[in-house]
Design a protein around this motif. Sequence first.
Motif, mmCIF file in Angstrom:
data_model
loop_
_atom_site.group_PDB
_atom_site.id
_atom_site.type_symbol
_atom_site.label_atom_id
_atom_site.label_comp_id
_atom_site.label_asym_id
_atom_site.label_seq_id
_atom_site.Cartn_x
_atom_site.Cartn_y
_atom_site.Cartn_z
ATOM 1 N N THR A 33 22.660 -10.711 -76.886
ATOM 2 C CA THR A 33 22.846 -9.792 -75.768
ATOM 3 C C THR A 33 22.210 -8.439 -76.084
ATOM 4 N N GLN A 34 21.829 -7.735 -75.028
ATOM 5 C CA GLN A 34 21.216 -6.426 -75.196
ATOM 6 C C GLN A 34 22.272 -5.398 -75.582
ATOM 7 N N THR A 35 21.839 -4.397 -76.318
ATOM 8 C CA THR A 35 22.747 -3.293 -76.628
ATOM 9 C C THR A 35 22.852 -2.397 -75.396
ATOM 10 N N VAL A 36 23.833 -1.539 -75.378
ATOM 11 C CA VAL A 36 24.034 -0.652 -74.235
ATOM 12 C C VAL A 36 22.807 0.225 -74.008
ATOM 13 N N SER A 37 22.194 0.746 -75.074
ATOM 14 C CA SER A 37 21.040 1.627 -74.909
ATOM 15 C C SER A 37 19.861 0.877 -74.290
ATOM 16 N N GLU A 38 19.686 -0.412 -74.611
ATOM 17 C CA GLU A 38 18.616 -1.186 -74.001
ATOM 18 C C GLU A 38 18.877 -1.384 -72.514
ATOM 19 N N LYS A 39 20.122 -1.569 -72.141
ATOM 20 C CA LYS A 39 20.455 -1.766 -70.736
ATOM 21 C C LYS A 39 20.232 -0.492 -69.931
ATOM 22 N N LEU A 40 20.411 0.666 -70.553
ATOM 23 C CA LEU A 40 20.268 1.925 -69.848
ATOM 24 C C LEU A 40 18.830 2.423 -69.782
ATOM 25 N N ALA A 41 17.938 1.848 -70.558
ATOM 26 C CA ALA A 41 16.543 2.285 -70.562
ATOM 27 C C ALA A 41 15.938 2.040 -69.179
ATOM 28 N N PRO A 42 15.143 2.988 -68.675
ATOM 29 C CA PRO A 42 14.555 2.784 -67.349
ATOM 30 C C PRO A 42 13.584 1.615 -67.380
ATOM 31 N N PRO A 43 13.540 0.850 -66.302
ATOM 32 C CA PRO A 43 12.626 -0.296 -66.280
ATOM 33 C C PRO A 43 11.177 0.171 -66.184
ATOM 34 N N GLU A 44 10.274 -0.621 -66.739
ATOM 35 C CA GLU A 44 8.854 -0.342 -66.582
ATOM 36 C C GLU A 44 8.478 -0.702 -65.148
ATOM 37 N N LEU A 45 7.933 0.229 -64.419
ATOM 38 C CA LEU A 45 7.548 -0.034 -63.045
ATOM 39 C C LEU A 45 6.154 -0.645 -63.019
ATOM 40 N N PRO A 46 5.958 -1.683 -62.226
ATOM 41 C CA PRO A 46 4.667 -2.370 -62.239
ATOM 42 C C PRO A 46 3.516 -1.506 -61.745
ATOM 43 N N ASN A 47 3.799 -0.519 -60.891
ATOM 44 C CA ASN A 47 2.736 0.329 -60.348
ATOM 45 C C ASN A 47 2.821 1.757 -60.856
ATOM 46 N N ALA A 48 3.426 1.933 -62.017
ATOM 47 C CA ALA A 48 3.600 3.282 -62.555
ATOM 48 C C ALA A 48 2.247 3.942 -62.801
ATOM 49 N N ILE A 49 2.140 5.208 -62.438
ATOM 50 C CA ILE A 49 0.923 5.980 -62.661
ATOM 51 C C ILE A 49 1.081 6.713 -63.987
ATOM 52 N N PRO A 50 0.121 6.563 -64.889
ATOM 53 C CA PRO A 50 0.251 7.248 -66.179
ATOM 54 C C PRO A 50 0.279 8.760 -65.987
ATOM 55 N N MET A 51 1.103 9.413 -66.772
ATOM 56 C CA MET A 51 1.163 10.870 -66.715
ATOM 57 C C MET A 51 0.000 11.423 -67.534
ATOM 58 N N ARG A 52 -0.787 12.290 -66.937
ATOM 59 C CA ARG A 52 -1.922 12.897 -67.608
ATOM 60 C C ARG A 52 -1.859 14.402 -67.388
ATOM 61 N N GLN A 53 -2.329 15.131 -68.353
ATOM 62 C CA GLN A 53 -2.443 16.573 -68.222
ATOM 63 C C GLN A 53 -3.900 16.895 -67.923
ATOM 64 N N ALA A 54 -4.128 17.568 -66.823
ATOM 65 C CA ALA A 54 -5.486 17.995 -66.494
ATOM 66 C C ALA A 54 -5.817 19.238 -67.308
ATOM 67 N N LYS A 55 -6.988 19.246 -67.887
ATOM 68 C CA LYS A 55 -7.438 20.371 -68.711
ATOM 69 C C LYS A 55 -7.865 21.547 -67.828
ATOM 70 N N TYR A 56 -8.409 21.235 -66.646
ATOM 71 C CA TYR A 56 -8.948 22.263 -65.764
ATOM 72 C C TYR A 56 -8.082 22.409 -64.511
ATOM 73 N N GLN A 57 -8.271 23.522 -63.808
ATOM 74 C CA GLN A 57 -7.404 23.887 -62.689
ATOM 75 C C GLN A 57 -8.159 23.893 -61.361
ATOM 76 N N ILE A 58 -7.387 23.753 -60.274
ATOM 77 C CA ILE A 58 -7.939 23.911 -58.936
ATOM 78 C C ILE A 58 -8.518 25.332 -58.837
ATOM 79 N N GLY A 59 -9.741 25.436 -58.328
ATOM 80 C CA GLY A 59 -10.385 26.736 -58.185
ATOM 81 C C GLY A 59 -11.258 27.132 -59.366
ATOM 82 N N GLN A 60 -11.171 26.390 -60.453
ATOM 83 C CA GLN A 60 -11.964 26.728 -61.637
ATOM 84 C C GLN A 60 -13.415 26.298 -61.441
ATOM 85 N N VAL A 61 -14.346 27.117 -61.936
ATOM 86 C CA VAL A 61 -15.770 26.789 -61.870
ATOM 87 C C VAL A 61 -16.149 26.054 -63.162
#
Length: 140
Positions: free
Chosen positions: A21-49
């Motif tokens: 059986t799964q431990t409690v912490s495994e049961k509480l972990a958020p499920p992996e979403l099939p269409n999850a968008i990876p989180m990325r940090q953009a280096k540049y900003q809106i308006g930047q040349v």
Amino acid sequence: HGPNIMKRFMRLFGGKKPEPTQTVSEKLAPPELPNAIPMRQAKYQIGQVLKHRLFDFRGVVFDVDPVFANTDEWYESIPEEVRPSKDQPYYHLFAENERTHYVAYVSEQNLVPDEDDTRVSHPDIAKMFELTDQGYVLKS
């Protein structure tokens, strides 16, 4: 009751013992979403040349995709030896070169800040931005 249930289980599932059986912490972990968008940090900003690292054009950023979000046909049209990874931010630019103005879609790895102080003259910039002492600022 106990031994008979186990025999029935073994017959139904090919003699395999049940998974632990799964431990409690495994049961509480958020499920992996099939269409999850990876989180990325953009280096540049809106308006930047920015300017392209390899080709002679510059432009003002007006939108950013966290990862590649154009067509496969567009991506495949890039020569393989210079084709960037899809797994990085891509920037939409109001771009210009010596001959024309256009909208460019460029991977982060191929952009660098443009230190040239001359304004970018793409005609669509004025629809979205005001040019201030701080640079191109989105209109309210």
